[in-house]
Design an enzyme around this catalytic site. Structure first.
Site, mmCIF file in Angstrom:
data_model
loop_
_atom_site.group_PDB
_atom_site.id
_atom_site.type_symbol
_atom_site.label_atom_id
_atom_site.label_comp_id
_atom_site.label_asym_id
_atom_site.label_seq_id
_atom_site.Cartn_x
_atom_site.Cartn_y
_atom_site.Cartn_z
ATOM 1 N N HIS A 203 -21.581 -11.916 -28.462
ATOM 2 C CA HIS A 203 -20.817 -10.890 -29.175
ATOM 3 C C HIS A 203 -21.776 -9.845 -29.732
ATOM 4 O O HIS A 203 -22.800 -10.198 -30.314
ATOM 5 C CB HIS A 203 -20.011 -11.549 -30.305
ATOM 6 N N LYS B 14 -10.511 -12.004 -22.150
ATOM 7 C CA LYS B 14 -9.288 -12.775 -22.349
ATOM 8 C C LYS B 14 -9.532 -13.857 -23.397
ATOM 9 O O LYS B 14 -10.659 -14.338 -23.547
ATOM 10 C CB LYS B 14 -8.882 -13.453 -21.032
ATOM 11 N N ILE B 15 -8.456 -14.241 -24.079
ATOM 12 C CA ILE B 15 -8.582 -15.339 -25.032
ATOM 13 C C ILE B 15 -8.271 -16.633 -24.280
ATOM 14 O O ILE B 15 -7.247 -16.732 -23.613
ATOM 15 C CB ILE B 15 -7.558 -15.165 -26.190
HETATM 16 C C1 GRF Z 1 -21.608 -7.098 -24.213
HETATM 17 O O1 GRF Z 1 -21.947 -6.161 -25.182
HETATM 18 C C2 GRF Z 1 -21.138 -8.383 -24.839
HETATM 19 O O2 GRF Z 1 -21.742 -8.647 -26.052
HETATM 20 C C3 GRF Z 1 -19.680 -8.111 -25.062
HETATM 21 O O3 GRF Z 1 -19.281 -7.370 -23.932
HETATM 22 C C4 GRF Z 1 -20.401 -6.673 -23.390
HETATM 23 C C5 GRF Z 1 -20.507 -7.075 -21.957
HETATM 24 O O4 GRF Z 1 -21.496 -6.364 -21.271
HETATM 25 N N1 GRF Z 1 -18.961 -9.344 -25.263
HETATM 26 P P1 GRF Z 1 -21.861 -6.753 -19.780
HETATM 27 O O5 GRF Z 1 -20.548 -6.774 -18.998
HETATM 28 O O6 GRF Z 1 -22.518 -8.081 -19.782
HETATM 29 O O7 GRF Z 1 -22.755 -5.655 -19.309
#
Ligand code: GRF
Length: 192
Positions: free
Chosen positions: A112, A94-95
Site C-alpha cells: 500500500h 478488488k476486495i
Molecule cells: C502501487 O502504488 C501499490 O502500492 C498500489 O497500487 C500501485 C500498483 O502499481 N497498491 P503497479 O501496478 O505495481 O505498478
C-alpha cells in the site's frame, strides 16, 4: 530461512489489476538466487491489465477471474491445483472475500502506498499532499478482512516535498515499493 534456501521454493501467485511494476519486480526477484519464492501464476480481475504483459514475457500462467461473490471456488481450485502457498497483491483493486482470506490466513501480502495505518484506501498521495504531511511512504502488510489493516511487515518512509504533485510522489514511493516488497517476503518467510 536457511532450512528453506536450497530446498523447494514457495509457489506464489501475484494478483494485479493494472500496470504491474511491482509484479515485474517480484518476478525479477523470484529469479534471483536468494529468492524463497517462484511466481507460478498471475491473476487479474481485468483482461486488459497492462501488467499481464510481464507475465506473458516470463511465460507465467495467467488467469482472469471476476472476483464477484460467487467465483471464489473456481479461484481456490486453481490455486490448489497450482500448489500456491503465498499470494502477493500488487495493485490489485478488488476486495477479497472473508472466506478467501480465511483460507489463506497469514499468507496474503499487500503493498500500500502510504505509511499505514495512515491513509488507508484510495487516492493516498493526493490526501497526503492536501494534509501537508512531511512524510509518506509505503507499507507491506498481511491482508485481513479489514481494508489495509493487517499486520505490518515492512514500511519505508519517503519525504514529501513542498512542491510535490501526486504523480511525482507516487513515482518516488513506487521506487521504494520495489525495494521493500521482496524484503518483506524474505522477512515473512524467515518468521514462518
Ligand atoms: C502501487 O502504488 C501499490 O502500492 C498500489 O497500487 C500501485 C500498483 O502499481 N497498491 P503497479 O501496478 O505495481 O505498478
Amino acid at each position: 530461512m536457511t532450512k528453506f534456501l536450497g530446498s523447494k521454493r514457495i509457489f506464489t501467485a501475484v494478483f494485479i489489476s493494472g500496470t504491474g511494476t511491482n509484479l515485474k519486480n517480484l518476478i525479477k526477484f523470484s529469479l534471483t538466487k536468494k529468492s524463497p519464492i517462484t511466481v507460478k501464476a498471475v491473476i487479474s480481475n481485468k483482461n486488459e491489465a497492462k501488467g499481464l504483459n510481464y507475465a506473458k514475457k516470463y511465460k507465467i500462467k495467467i488467469r482472469i477471474f471476476k472476483f464477484d461473490n460467487n467465483d471464489d471456488r473456481e479461484i481456490l481450485n486453481f490455486l490448489k491445483k497450482e500448489k500456491i502457498k503465498l499470494i502477493c497483491l500488487a495493485g490489485f483493486m478488488k476486495i477479497l472475500s472473508k472466506k478467501f482470506i480465511q483460507k489463506f490466513e497469514g499468507k496474503i501480502l499487500n503493498i500500500h502506498p502510504s505509511l499505514l495505518p495512515k491513509y488507508k484506501g484510495l487516492n493516498t498521495h493526493k490526501r497526503v499532499i492536501n494534509r501537508n504531511e512531511k512524510f509518506s511512504g509505503c507499507t507491506v502488510h498481511l491482508v485481513n478482512s479489514k481494508l489495509d489493516s493487517g499486520k505490518i511487515i515492512l514500511q519505508k518512509k519517503v519525504k514529501v516535498f513542498k512542491r510535490d504533485t501526486s504523480s511525482k510522489l507516487a513515482k518516488r514511493i513506487l521506487k521504494q515499493e520495489h525495494i521493500i516488497y521482496p524484503k518483506a517476503i524474505l522477512k515473512l518467510i524467515s518468521n514462518l
